[in-house]
Write a protein that holds these residues in place. Structure first.
Motif, PDB file in Angstrom:
ATOM      1  N   SER A  75      37.838  10.680  44.783  1.00 17.52           N
ATOM      2  CA  SER A  75      37.859  12.042  45.297  1.00 17.52           C
ATOM      3  C   SER A  75      38.582  11.996  46.593  1.00 17.52           C
ATOM      4  O   SER A  75      39.163  13.099  46.937  1.00 17.52           O
TER       5      SER A  75
ATOM      6  N   ARG B 239      45.519  13.469  49.546  1.00 19.73           N
ATOM      7  CA  ARG B 239      46.951  13.898  48.931  1.00 19.73           C
ATOM      8  C   ARG B 239      47.144  15.434  49.008  1.00 19.73           C
ATOM      9  O   ARG B 239      48.158  16.052  49.431  1.00 19.73           O
ATOM     10  N   GLU B 240      45.958  16.212  48.988  1.00 20.69           N
ATOM     11  CA  GLU B 240      45.997  17.590  48.863  1.00 20.69           C
ATOM     12  C   GLU B 240      46.492  18.108  50.430  1.00 20.69           C
ATOM     13  O   GLU B 240      47.146  18.944  50.611  1.00 20.69           O
ATOM     14  N   VAL B 241      45.288  17.718  51.435  1.00 22.92           N
ATOM     15  CA  VAL B 241      45.621  18.172  52.556  1.00 22.92           C
ATOM     16  C   VAL B 241      46.632  17.490  53.573  1.00 22.92           C
ATOM     17  O   VAL B 241      47.217  18.227  54.492  1.00 22.92           O
TER      18      VAL B 241
ATOM     19  N   ASN C 111      47.630   9.014  42.566  1.00 25.06           N
ATOM     20  CA  ASN C 111      47.517   9.667  43.924  1.00 25.06           C
ATOM     21  C   ASN C 111      47.678   8.772  45.080  1.00 25.06           C
ATOM     22  O   ASN C 111      47.383   8.851  46.262  1.00 25.06           O
TER      23      ASN C 111
ATOM     24  N   LYS D  68      42.588  12.118  46.322  1.00 28.01           N
ATOM     25  CA  LYS D  68      42.998  13.429  45.817  1.00 28.01           C
ATOM     26  C   LYS D  68      42.919  14.322  46.795  1.00 28.01           C
ATOM     27  O   LYS D  68      43.931  15.263  47.346  1.00 28.01           O
ATOM     28  N   LYS D  69      41.812  14.467  47.763  1.00 31.72           N
ATOM     29  CA  LYS D  69      41.629  15.311  48.967  1.00 31.72           C
ATOM     30  C   LYS D  69      42.756  14.911  49.895  1.00 31.72           C
ATOM     31  O   LYS D  69      43.300  15.843  50.331  1.00 31.72           O
TER      32      LYS D  69
ATOM     33  N   GLU E 216      44.158   7.573  37.209  1.00 32.94           N
ATOM     34  CA  GLU E 216      44.116   8.814  37.984  1.00 32.94           C
ATOM     35  C   GLU E 216      44.381   8.419  39.721  1.00 32.94           C
ATOM     36  O   GLU E 216      44.988   9.042  40.319  1.00 32.94           O
TER      37      GLU E 216
ATOM     38  N   PRO F 173      49.947  15.957  52.310  1.00 35.39           N
ATOM     39  CA  PRO F 173      50.768  15.552  51.161  1.00 35.39           C
ATOM     40  C   PRO F 173      51.982  14.556  52.026  1.00 35.39           C
ATOM     41  O   PRO F 173      52.440  13.769  51.207  1.00 35.39           O
TER      42      PRO F 173
END
Length: 175
Positions: free
Chosen positions: A85, A91-93, A129, A88-89, A125, A95
């Motif tokens: 979690s 990586r999203e916020v 990431n 991934k967060k 997974e 990058p």
């Protein structure tokens, strides 16, 4: 998952200035581990949404190069859901920031090429990431104080993106 500490300005556990999360729980118990208090899964504080928010706020500075997750053992099965979690967060916020994980498990153990409790449905997974994996158990007989970002010569600094793309271990330039 519990965690022992969050370092908001860390230059020891990866390249550049980093935010580091020390997760709790490790069954590897490497001899002369630098952080044996984190072996206990209940050590420290409970990881929560507030913890994740605190980490994201700490990362939100231009001088921070990325996140490092270490421990304890991030790839203990009990820790993987929260670690996934978080990465991934991040990586999203963020990058453009890089993500490092330190693990006592080898890459081969994590992807199931060697028998390991760490090879779960979440493991690959997590690896997808992150950017860098420092792998392998600390071995006191192979301790070398001159190494960058690792404690013993058996440990590798792996470029995870290239390794996954080429299906063979690609070491970072930092080795």
């Amino acid at each position: 998952m519990n965690y022992g500490e969050i370092k908001k300005v860390d230059i020891a556990n990866g390249e550049g200035v980093r935010v580091s999360l020390f997760v709790s729980g490790c069954r590897n118990h490497c001899k002369e581990c630098f952080n044996p208090m984190t072996w206990a899964f209940n050590y420290g504080k409970e990881y929560s949404e507030e913890t994740e928010k605190e980490i994201l706020e700490a990362l939100n500075h231009d001088y921070i190069d990325g996140l490092t997750v270490l421990g304890g053992e991030p790839f203990e099965p009990e820790n993987q859901k929260a670690v996934l979690s978080l990465v991934k967060k991040v990586r999203e916020v963020f990058p453009h920031k890089n993500i490092w994980i330190y693990s006592g498990f080898t890459f081969e153990e994590l992807v199931g090429k060697k028998e390991s409790r760490a090879a779960t449905p979440l493991t690959k997974e997590i690896l997808k990431n992150i950017d860098v994996l420092v792998d392998g158990r600390f071995e006191i007989a192979k301790k070398d104080l001159m190494l960058k970002f690792r404690g013993s010569t058996n440990q590798r600094i792996i470029d995870v993106k290239k390794t996954l793309a080429l299906h063979e271990i690609v070491l970072s330039e930092l080795n």
